[in-house]
Design an enzyme around this catalytic site. Structure first.
Site, PDB file in Angstrom:
ATOM      1  CD  GLU A 282      40.002  44.781  50.108  1.00 42.45           C
ATOM      2  OE1 GLU A 282      40.110  45.141  51.299  1.00 42.45           O
ATOM      3  OE2 GLU A 282      38.914  44.595  49.550  1.00 42.45           O
TER       4      GLU A 282
ATOM      5  CE  LYS B 119      33.601  41.402  50.518  1.00 41.85           C
ATOM      6  NZ  LYS B 119      34.214  41.871  51.749  1.00 41.85           N
TER       7      LYS B 119
END
Length: 312
Positions: free
Chosen positions: A191, A184
């Site tokens: 991102e 993550k």
């Protein structure tokens, strides 16, 4: 299955609602009694403390056991959705007196992977670090879940993961303790870079030779173009709601912890990540007016409903 959920903010409530919708039972607790009451209105059972969550789960486990011996029953299943850092350690310290090695605890927040390894080593229960992506849109679509920890615990939680994720394809065990939050962390670094790339492209279009409708550009790109994505859909939304010039959206992009962790790990592993580093630097340097950062500011609202910083 009975699930205890501790932490009923935006993401925690989505966990509760999706688990309930899949036909499971939920015992819910939050420091804010109003948040707990709202979960009860959705069908959850209220707990008034972390200890009470465990007691109520013990009662349910005992009732589901074969015969009179509750020791043969499966253990407690608890999902923490609290802010990374001290809040996780505090929650764990209150859970630990009630836990055994039959129990499973899930940390669904954005903890640093090294903290997850430390917690897994000391927790009496099986500890699953669960990277969670999808933002408030996950209420309808489900999340993407990246899970680290013991395989048996992951398999025990599969019915809940199926409910919370987009389905069976929306979650997987990444590896041992820490791996879920590690994946993550890198996801968030990617991102950052994607947001920066879209921001810079639209900044050139905004300041370039033509008077363009950027909502139209985003919509056209997102129908068949190589760079189509959900983030590009959020660009279209931003220009539709704020205007091509982004109105009073400020040139200030909050956040940065997970991107910092990604860059630090890249330096440790001697892996070059110039795009992620530059995107992180842009966030920290958001002082001079930049259209790219203003779009990144608005995109954070689009996918996570983070507050939009605006000019005075």
């Amino acid at each position: 299955m009975q699930l205890g959920v501790v932490g009923l903010g935006r993401m925690g409530r989505i966990v509760v609602d999706r688990v309930l919708a899949a036909g499971h039972d939920v015992v819910a607790y939050d420091l804010d009694p109003e948040a707990t009451a709202a979960a009860v209105e959705s069908g959850a059972m209220a707990a008034d403390s972390i200890g009470d969550v465990c007691d109520r789960l013990d009662d349910e486990v005992g009732e589901s056991a074969d015969g009179d011996d509750a020791a043969d029953a499966e253990g407690k299943r608890i999902w923490m959705m609290v802010p990374a850092g001290d809040a996780v350690d505090t929650t764990l310290s209150r859970l630990e007196p009630h836990l055994t090695d039959r129990d499973v605890v899930v940390d669904g927040g954005n903890s640093h992977f090294s903290d997850s390894v430390r917690r897994a080593e000391s927790c009496p229960a099986a500890y699953l670090d669960c990277g969670t992506s999808g933002g408030p849109a996950g209420a309808d679509l489900g999340f993407s879940l990246m899970v680290g920890g013991p395989e048996w615990a992951y398999e025990a939680m599969t019915p809940v993961f199926d409910a919370v994720a987009t389905g069976p394809e929306g979650h997987d065990r990444m590896g041992p303790a820490g791996s879920g939050h590690y994946v993550k962390m890198v996801h968030n670094g990617v991102e950052y870079a994607l947001m920066q790339a879209y921001g810079e492209g639209f900044e050139l279009l905004h300041r370039g030779e033509y008077d363009l409708d950027l909502e139209s550009v985003a919509r056209t790109w997102n129908n068949g173009a190589v760079i189509r994505s959900w983030l590009l859909e959020l660009c279209e939304e931003a220009f539709r709601e704020e205007g091509t010039d982004l109105g009073d959206v400020a040139d200030r992009v909050e956040g940065g912890s997970t991107g910092t962790w990604t860059v630090q790990e890249a330096l440790e592993q001697e892996v070059p990540m110039p795009l992620v580093y530059q995107a992180l630097a842009e966030r920290f340097g958001s002082r001079d007016d930049r259209f790219a950062r203003r779009l990144a500011n608005r995109l954070r609202y689009g996918f996570g409903r983070h507050e939009v910083q605006r000019t005075e």
